[in-house]
Structure formats: structure tokens, C-alpha cells
Enzyme design. Structure first.
Site, PDB file in Angstrom:
ATOM      1  N   ILE A  76      -1.794 115.953 -58.755  1.00 62.22           N
ATOM      2  CA  ILE A  76      -0.749 114.963 -58.535  1.00 62.22           C
ATOM      3  C   ILE A  76      -1.107 113.698 -59.309  1.00 62.22           C
ATOM      4  O   ILE A  76      -2.216 113.184 -59.212  1.00 62.22           O
ATOM      5  CB  ILE A  76      -0.562 114.664 -57.031  1.00 62.22           C
ATOM      6  N   LYS A  77      -0.129 113.232 -60.065  1.00 59.32           N
ATOM      7  CA  LYS A  77      -0.339 112.081 -60.945  1.00 59.32           C
ATOM      8  C   LYS A  77       0.060 110.806 -60.211  1.00 59.32           C
ATOM      9  O   LYS A  77       1.164 110.712 -59.666  1.00 59.32           O
ATOM     10  CB  LYS A  77       0.534 112.266 -62.186  1.00 59.32           C
TER      11      LYS A  77
END
EC number: 2.2.1.2
Length: 351
Positions: A137-138
Site C-alpha cells: 500500500i502506497k
């Protein structure tokens, strides 16, 4: 063997900075992995271009518009499906390296960049929706994003911390990661599967500075900054404090070079790949840069070369009255704004 295999042998992963349904369904992404690509990154701007230019989304967009969903929910349905499919393509790579490579990144909404709790909640939800162990997850590397990083790591979620331009902020991120790992270990949970990359943006630094610098420094400062950041990384992750976490299974954060497509046509098109190769790093490259590097790039451990020269270039830049930390803050704000605008543009046709 390709040049990408040579780079991998030097300890660096090359990822593709692009994702679309056509890329996945045509077999092109699978082919890139055979050539030596080790992972994939996406962002709102990438999905905005994909949705606008890829005909494979048309039927799903039409179907989703018949459902009682918000534009954001429609976007997430398609983006999560693409990331899940890319994770499937990258799974063999991921498993062949004991879970160290083969990650695919999906970014939280840009509107959450200053909201730590909102970021944590959305990251947990997206990670669960993708349902793949090689999903990352960015999260943007604002102060709120760094707070979220600590919580997400303690949750056992792998994170791509993005929009880093500052060495100071990068060191704060390492400390937050270590705190998250320590919390998880204290709870008796495994940490070996958790991987974090710190995405340090390159070409935008030169783009911002080249109009004000003397000729001999143009096109040099972004690489100098990256080399200095790598020295910081080596110092941080070889301390006794981190060694104690490492002995319990913790992985080192890896620096990821982002924004490595050349913006200035006067520069060699592989400038930000050839000069940033080093162990325990990642370089995520757009399609054109990947093709150029495979065609005429150079695989050599350059990140630890010319470090004194890089320090001298940074000192000269400072002597000219340019504060790279102030610049870093501005570039991060600009980057957040660009992603917010891309996200709005992306959602508009999904209303």
C-alpha cells in the site's frame, strides 16, 4: 540473460512504473517479468491515463455506473482488480525470492495525505480487498503518512512510502518503521514478511533546480542527493539498534528511486538508472525508460561511486543559497497537488 538480470545481481530490483488492464491481459507484464522486471508501481496519475486511454475498461465502467456506488468506489473496484491481477502475475517472482521481490503497489487516496488515521483505515481496507501477500500500500511521506507507516507496519502490512524528496524526512520514516517493527515484535508477531520501500523522487529535483544552477551543476544534484541519501541509509541500517531488530527477522527498508524518467531532453534517457544502481535498492521506471535501459543502459554499481564529489556538489548548491530541504518540502506539496488533480480527473468520468 538481460541487463536487468545483471542489475539484479548487483542487488537492485527494477520495477515498472505503470499499470493498466491491457498491460495485464495482453501478456506484456508477464513478458517484462521474464526479462527481469521485479515489481510494479501505480499512482493516481497512472490510473487516470489508463482509464482514459485503455478501451478494456469501457464495459466495466458502464456496468459500474448502473450500480449504486460512489465514483471513488467505482475507481477502487477497477484499480483493486488490476492490482490483484498484477499480483498474480508477480507471485512466482515473489515466491522465488522468499517474498523479497514481486510487489505491486496501490496508493491511498491523495485527499488523505494529512490524515494519519484516515490513511491507516483506507490502507487496511485496500490491503484486505486486494487479498494478496505481495500487495504494497502506497502512502505519501507527509508527517501524517509517516505516522500511518508506523501503525501499518505494526499491523503487518507492507508499505511503499512515496513522494520523498528530503533526507531528513526519509530518516524519520526509517525511525517510524523501526518503531512499528518493535511494537509487532513486542506483541509476539512475525515481521519477516513485512517490506517497506522509501520512494525517493529524482528527476523533479533537477527539474526544479536546473534553471537556477550554473552549467557544471545542472543534471547533477538529484543524483548527488540520492547518493547522500544512500549513505544515510547505510548508516541507519548498520546500527546496533537496527541489528537487534534484524536478528529477530526484520527487513531493512529499501530506498526506491522514483521519477526516474528524464524530463530534460538534453540528458541521456537512462541517466537516472545508470547512475543509481546499488545493493538493497529499487528503481521504478516508466515503459520508455525501461526500453531505453534494456537497449543501451549500463549495469554497474554506481551508487557508491563519486560520493565525495556528490557531497561537494551539494555543498556548492548550499553555498549558492539553495536549501534542498526547503525545496524538498515544496516539491512534496507540488507532488501531492498533482496527484489530487489526477485523482479528480480520474473520478470525473465515473460519476
Amino acid at each position: 540473460m538481460t541487463i536487468l538480470s545483471d542489475v539484479k545481481a548487483l542487488g537492485q530490483q527494477i520495477w515498472l512504473d505503470n499499470l493498466s488492464r491491457s498491460l495485464v491481459q495482453s501478456g506484456e507484464l508477464a513478458q517484462m517479468l521474464k526479462q527481469g522486471v521485479c515489481g510494479v508501481t501505480s499512482n493516481p496519475a497512472i490510473f487516470q491515463k489508463a482509464f482514459a486511454g485503455d478501451a478494456l475498461y469501457a464495459d466495466e465502467v458502464a456496468a459500474l455506473k448502473q450500480q449504486d456506488l460512489s465514483p471513488k468506489q467505482r475507481y477502487e473496484t477497477m484499480a483493486v482488480a488490476d492490482v490483484r491481477a498484477a499480483c498474480g502475475i508477480c507471485l512466482a517472482e515473489h515466491e522465488s525470492t522468499g517474498g523479497k521481490t514481486g510487489f505491486v503497489s496501490l496508493e491511498v487516496s491523495p485527499e488523505l495525505s494529512k490524515d494519519a488515521q484516515g490513511t491507516v483505515e483506507e490502507a487496511r481496507r485496500l490491503y484486505a480487498a486486494i487479498g494478496c501477500k505481495n500487495a504494497m500500500i502506497k502512502v505519501p511521506a507527509t508527517d501524517a503518512g509517516i505516522d500511518a507507516l508506523e501503525t501499518l507496519v505494526s499491523d503487518g502490512i507492507s508499505v511503499n512510502l512515496t513522494l520523498l524528496f528530503s533526507r531528513v524526512q526519509t530518516l524519520k520514516a526509517y525511525a517510524a518503521y523501526a518503531r512499528g517493527i518493535a511494537k509487532r515484535l513486542a506483541a509476539g508477531q512475525s515481521v519477516a514478511h513485512i517490506h517497506v520501500v522509501a520512494s525517493f523522487f529524482i528527476s523533479r529535483v533537477d527539474g526544479a533546480l536546473d534553471t537556477t544552477l550554473p552549467d557544471h551543476l545542472k543534471g547533477k544534484i538529484a543524483i548527488a542527493l540520492a547518493k547522500a541519501a544512500y549513505q544515510d541509509w547505510e548508516q541507519y541500517f548498520t546500527t546496533p539498534e537496527f541489528a537487534a531488530l534484524e536478528a529477530q527477522g526484520a527487513n531493512r527498508v529499501q530506498l526506491l528511486w522514483a521519477s526516474t524518467g528524464v524530463k530534460n531532453p538534453a540528458y541521456p534517457d537512462t541517466l537516472y538508472v545508470d547512475n543509481l544502481i546499488g545493493a538493497h535498492t529499487v528503481n521504478t521506471v516508466p515503459d520508455a525508460t525501461l526500453k531505453a535501459f534494456i537497449d543501451h543502459g549500463t549495469a554497474k554499481a554506481t551508487l557508491t561511486e563519486g560520493v565525495e564529489e556528490a557531497q561537494a556538489q551539494l555543498a556548492e548548491t548550499a553555498a549558492l543559497g539553495i536549501d534542498v530541504e526547503t525545496l524538498a518540502n515544496r516539491l512534496q506539496e507540488d507532488g501531492l497537488k498533482q496527484f489530487e488533480e489526477a485523482f479528480e480527473k480520474l473520478l470525473a468520468p465515473l460519476v
